[in-house]
Design an enzyme around this catalytic site. Structure first.
Site, PDB file in Angstrom:
ATOM      1  N   ALA A   1      -2.396   3.662  -8.975  1.00 21.95           N
ATOM      2  CA  ALA A   1      -2.974   4.324 -10.145  1.00 21.95           C
ATOM      3  C   ALA A   1      -4.023   3.487 -10.854  1.00 21.95           C
ATOM      4  O   ALA A   1      -4.899   4.023 -11.534  1.00 21.95           O
ATOM      5  CB  ALA A   1      -1.864   4.702 -11.129  1.00 21.95           C
TER       6      ALA A   1
ATOM      7  N   TYR B   1      -6.482   9.560 -14.527  1.00 25.42           N
ATOM      8  CA  TYR B   1      -6.526   9.584 -15.991  1.00 25.42           C
ATOM      9  C   TYR B   1      -7.890   9.050 -16.430  1.00 25.42           C
ATOM     10  O   TYR B   1      -8.448   8.152 -15.776  1.00 25.42           O
ATOM     11  CB  TYR B   1      -5.381   8.721 -16.523  1.00 25.42           C
ATOM     12  CG  TYR B   1      -5.322   8.581 -18.019  1.00 25.42           C
ATOM     13  CD1 TYR B   1      -4.815   9.608 -18.805  1.00 25.42           C
ATOM     14  CD2 TYR B   1      -5.753   7.412 -18.641  1.00 25.42           C
ATOM     15  CE1 TYR B   1      -4.753   9.476 -20.181  1.00 25.42           C
ATOM     16  CE2 TYR B   1      -5.693   7.268 -20.020  1.00 25.42           C
ATOM     17  CZ  TYR B   1      -5.195   8.316 -20.791  1.00 25.42           C
ATOM     18  OH  TYR B   1      -5.137   8.183 -22.165  1.00 25.42           O
TER      19      TYR B   1
ATOM     20  N   GLY C   1      -9.162   6.899 -18.316  1.00 26.99           N
ATOM     21  CA  GLY C   1      -9.407   5.466 -18.461  1.00 26.99           C
ATOM     22  C   GLY C   1      -9.377   4.684 -17.160  1.00 26.99           C
ATOM     23  O   GLY C   1      -9.674   3.482 -17.156  1.00 26.99           O
ATOM     24  N   LYS C   2      -9.032   5.321 -16.042  1.00 23.39           N
ATOM     25  CA  LYS C   2      -8.966   4.607 -14.763  1.00 23.39           C
ATOM     26  C   LYS C   2     -10.364   4.272 -14.259  1.00 23.39           C
ATOM     27  O   LYS C   2     -11.356   4.845 -14.690  1.00 23.39           O
ATOM     28  CB  LYS C   2      -8.231   5.450 -13.717  1.00 23.39           C
ATOM     29  CG  LYS C   2      -6.853   5.919 -14.123  1.00 23.39           C
ATOM     30  CD  LYS C   2      -5.888   4.790 -14.408  1.00 23.39           C
ATOM     31  CE  LYS C   2      -4.483   5.330 -14.659  1.00 23.39           C
ATOM     32  NZ  LYS C   2      -3.547   4.267 -15.060  1.00 23.39           N
ATOM     33  N   ASN C   3     -10.436   3.363 -13.297  1.00 19.22           N
ATOM     34  CA  ASN C   3     -11.737   3.027 -12.705  1.00 19.22           C
ATOM     35  C   ASN C   3     -12.416   4.265 -12.124  1.00 19.22           C
ATOM     36  O   ASN C   3     -13.634   4.404 -12.198  1.00 19.22           O
ATOM     37  CB  ASN C   3     -11.586   1.963 -11.633  1.00 19.22           C
ATOM     38  CG  ASN C   3     -11.198   0.610 -12.200  1.00 19.22           C
ATOM     39  OD1 ASN C   3     -10.527   0.524 -13.219  1.00 19.22           O
ATOM     40  ND2 ASN C   3     -11.626  -0.456 -11.544  1.00 19.22           N
TER      41      ASN C   3
END
Length: 365
Positions: A159, A183, A185-187
């Site tokens: 994740a 999500y 905010g993920k890379n």
């Protein structure tokens, strides 16, 4: 100077025209579930990970849960889980009806300490979930060796690690199946919740696709008691655009991380370590100090905003009250939770902002 912990603005400004055009395209099609955009993203993301199959789903938690169900892991079974991770990893195990068995982390990488895994195995053990925490792969060769020896399934919780490498190979292709979160905010982040499962096993891929679609392999034909967890067309379209930029964005994170590693020299701050087998993608830059709260307050007073990943270990959360007796056995996890602090690291940080973070930390006493 005010530096947020994270900002999506530079990234999203760069691709704004493409995103808006993609939305218009999907909007005009009037087809929003299980269409061309999802198929296109699943194909591209499987290729990106070096795997054969990708199945979009609602979020990262669902991805891990669907994998567990895909392998018929449930009531009476045990799953090895790192004790130092976000609660979603354990929740997936609980939702499946199985029991999470926590194993302490390695203090250098913060990932699961592979030397402790075999001590935690019992006759009920069915799988190991290898979390690639903060963007750094776990030691997959050793995890796979242990799993093969004991006939266990290996699940990657990737994740936080989109695009990271283990000995030159992408995460998502290192176990039996992998769960990803998109999500925001993920890379690689959607503009809402989204997730995916990646695997090389067609039988498992087909089962997971059905499980996430009400247990249906074709319309109104239900072969499992399934869920409603699907990646929608809009998010898939956005993710396909972002995927084209991911390597570039990850390299910028690596550049900022290297500057932090090279130039933060305050002896009171313990910097993270990139394992020699890894290409870290620095979803988070997590440092440690036994005066964490004081450092956090000092940085915020100087306009630098930080976050703590994670302030309360899973086994001390009210949701897992039954696991509190494990406190003595998981003392290292507790220490980490008391000491860690995540510094700002995001695509588009200006050089003077990075320098200001470094200078401010070095001046802290």
């Amino acid at each position: 100077m005010n530096i947020p912990f994270v900002s999506f603005e530079p990234m999203h400004k760069e691709i704004e025209d493409e995103i808006l055009e993609k939305f218009k395209e999907i909007y005009k099609k009037n087809w929003f579930i299980r269409g061309e955009e999802v198929e296109n993203f699943e194909t591209k993301f499987a290729e990106f990970c070096g795997s054969k199959y990708c199945i979009g789903c609602g979020n990262g938690l669902d991805a891990i849960y669907l994998i567990l169900r895909g392998y018929d892991i449930g009531v009476g079974d045990e799953v090895i889980v790192p004790s130092n991770t976000f609660i979603a990893t354990a929740l997936a195990v609980s939702y499946a009806g199985a029991k999470p068995i926590f194993v302490e982390p390695d203090l250098l990488t913060y990932n699961i300490d592979t030397s402790l895994i075999e001590k935690a195995l019992t006759k009920n053990s069915k799988a190991i979930i290898a979390v690639h925490l903060y963007g750094q792969p776990a030691d997959m060769d050793e995890i796979n060796r242990i799993a093969k020896k004991h006939n266990l399934i290996v699940i990657e919780d990737a994740a936080q690690a989109h695009g990271s490498l283990y000995k030159g190979k992408k995460v998502g292709s290192l176990g039996d199946a992998s769960g990803f979160s998109f999500y925001p905010g993920k890379n690689l982040g959607a503009l809402g919740d989204a997730g995916a499962v990646v695997t090389n096993e067609k039988k498992i891929a087909d089962k997971i696709r059905a499980l996430g679609n009400y247990g249906s392999d074709r319309k109104y034909h239900h072969i499992y008691k399934g869920e409603n967890s699907r990646l929608d067309e809009v998010q898939a379209g956005f993710l396909s655009i972002k995927l084209r930029y991911l390597d570039k964005w990850n390299e910028e994170r690596r550049r900022i991380a290297k500057k932090y590693l090279d130039e933060i020299i305050n002896p009171n701050v313990i910097k993270p370590v990139e394992a020699d087998y890894a290409k870290h993608v620095w979803h988070l830059f997590v440092a440690r100090t036994n005066k964490r709260n004081a450092l956090k307050e000092y940085l915020e007073n100087n306009g630098i905003f930080t976050t703590i990943h994670y302030p309360i270990p899973i086994y001390l959360q009210a949701a897992y009250e039954e696991l509190k007796p494990m406190s003595d056995a998981l003392s290292l996890t507790r220490k980490i939770s008391n000491d860690v602090i995540s510094l700002p690291i995001w695509y588009g940080m200006k050089e003077n902002e990075v320098n200001y973070v470094i200078e401010t930390i070095n001046n802290w006493r």
